[in-house]
Design an enzyme around this catalytic site. Structure first.
Site, PDB file in Angstrom:
ATOM      1  N   PRO A 145       1.026  -1.280   0.550  1.00  0.00           N
ATOM      2  CG  PRO A 145      -0.132  -1.146   2.064  1.00  0.00           C
ATOM      3  CD  PRO A 145       1.266  -1.651   1.371  1.00  0.00           C
ATOM      4  CD  GLU A 146       5.593   2.954   0.831  1.00  0.00           C
ATOM      5  OE1 GLU A 146       6.337   3.970  -0.003  1.00  0.00           O
ATOM      6  OE2 GLU A 146       6.558   2.540   1.483  1.00  0.00           O
ATOM      7  CE  LYS A 179       1.290   6.231   1.753  1.00  0.00           C
ATOM      8  NZ  LYS A 179       1.785   7.017   2.642  1.00  0.00           N
ATOM      9  CD  GLN A 206      -4.946   2.908   7.581  1.00  0.00           C
ATOM     10  OE1 GLN A 206      -3.685   2.746   7.653  1.00  0.00           O
ATOM     11  NE2 GLN A 206      -6.121   3.280   7.987  1.00  0.00           N
ATOM     12  NE  ARG A 214      -3.900  15.186   8.451  1.00  0.00           N
ATOM     13  CZ  ARG A 214      -2.467  14.835   7.501  1.00  0.00           C
ATOM     14  NH1 ARG A 214      -2.985  13.280   7.675  1.00  0.00           N
ATOM     15  NH2 ARG A 214      -2.081  14.903   8.383  1.00  0.00           N
ATOM     16  CG  ASN A 239       9.015   2.609   6.280  1.00  0.00           C
ATOM     17  OD1 ASN A 239       9.875   3.763   6.482  1.00  0.00           O
ATOM     18  ND2 ASN A 239      10.140   1.836   7.189  1.00  0.00           N
ATOM     19  NE  ARG A 272       4.798   2.091  10.288  1.00  0.00           N
ATOM     20  CZ  ARG A 272       3.472   1.167  10.701  1.00  0.00           C
ATOM     21  NH1 ARG A 272       4.060   1.047   9.545  1.00  0.00           N
ATOM     22  NH2 ARG A 272       2.535   1.293  11.587  1.00  0.00           N
TER      23      ARG A 272
END
Length: 263
Positions: free
Chosen positions: A2-3, A53, A70, A125, A169, A253
């Site tokens: 998930p990126e 994402k 997520q 945001r 990450n 992370r």
DNA sequence: ATAGGCCTGGAC
DNA sequence: GTCCAGGCCTAT
């Protein structure tokens, strides 16, 4: 997986499967979405948008399905009527005559009106998407120097979706390695040349990963278009300077870097 | 800035 | 069972 690049590739394959095709059946696991099942039958998916994402499935009737995977959500495309064997729990199924799209495991799923699209807390945001073709290195450079971002350490800044949307990450560690920067640095401390290099890498590395179409190499497999230089390579030699790659938690992370050349 | 919580699945 | 993870939110 998930990126930003992985989410956008998922969106591409979902679009290829069902975009513009009448929906013959809709199913949602969550009780608060059940009421939309009959509403969507006969409508089409007009397009599937990603903002970092977050994945937005837009329907012809004007509603939008918001989903965020997520760490664990996964989209699948199958033939209509199929449901592959999996341990994962099914959360969404949208079926057309030929194909169906399935969302497994995701917990963050909502139906939004056009009005709610503009007030949704996450969508409101997030910063510009690194995969947005209209986003330029010059704009990223300006953003790096904006008052709210220029004095923040890269370790936290690059994970903050309000700065740029779509980084995660593995991208944060690969971008900082590429630019020979330590995680504790800030934009306000960089030279013009370093700023230039970073603003390009913030766009180029996610785009390269996206272009690799899933051939992201985590384990030294040949021929991959996108190969991790430091991510998951603790203890290995840095291919640039020969230093030994280290790992420690940063901004909650795992962070990987080469102490030899990231200074 | 950082810690802890939440959610889920996989490795051990 | 426990812990970790390519994420994000809230409270401090």
């Amino acid at each position: 997986m998930p990126e930003g690049p992985e989410i956008r590739r998922a969106a591409d394959s979902l679009e290829a499967a069902i975009q513009g095709k009448p929906i013959t059946d809709a199913w949602f696991a969550f009780p608060q979405l059940k009421a939309y099942e009959p509403t969507l039958v006969g409508q089409t998916v007009t397009h599937i948008e990603t903002r970092g994402k977050a994945l937005l499935t837009h329907f012809s009737g004007g509603l939008t399905l918001y989903s965020h995977n997520q760490l664990y959500g996964v989209w699948r495309v199958v033939k209509a009527g199929e449901q592959p064997d999996t341990q994962r729990v099914l959360r969404v199924r949208l079926q057309t005559a030929e194909k169906a799209i399935l969302l497994y495991s995701a917990s963050d799923i909502e139906m939004l009106t056009p009005e709610q699209l503009t007030t949704h807390p996450f969508l409101q945001r997030v910063g510009p998407d690194v995969l947005d073709k209209k986003l330029t290195a010059e704009q990223v450079r300006e953003r790096l120097l904006a008052t709210s971002f220029r004095n923040r350490q890269f370790s936290g800044l690059l994970l903050d979706q309000a700065f740029l949307a779509g980084l995660g990450n593995y991208l944060r560690v690969e971008i900082l390695w590429e630019c020979e920067l330590a995680a504790t640095h800030k934009a306000s401390e960089l030279t013009e040349a370093q700023l230039d290099r970073l603003s390009h890498a913030l766009l180029d590395i996610p785009r390269l990963s996206y272009a690799a179409r899933g051939k992201v190499d985590d384990s030294k497999h040949h021929g991959a278009l996108f190969r991790f230089k430091v991510f998951h390579r603790e203890g290995e030699k840095c291919e640039r300077c020969g230093g030994i790659i280290e790992r420690k938690m940063m901004s909650s992370r795992p962070f990987y870097w080469c102490p030899g050349c990231q200074t």
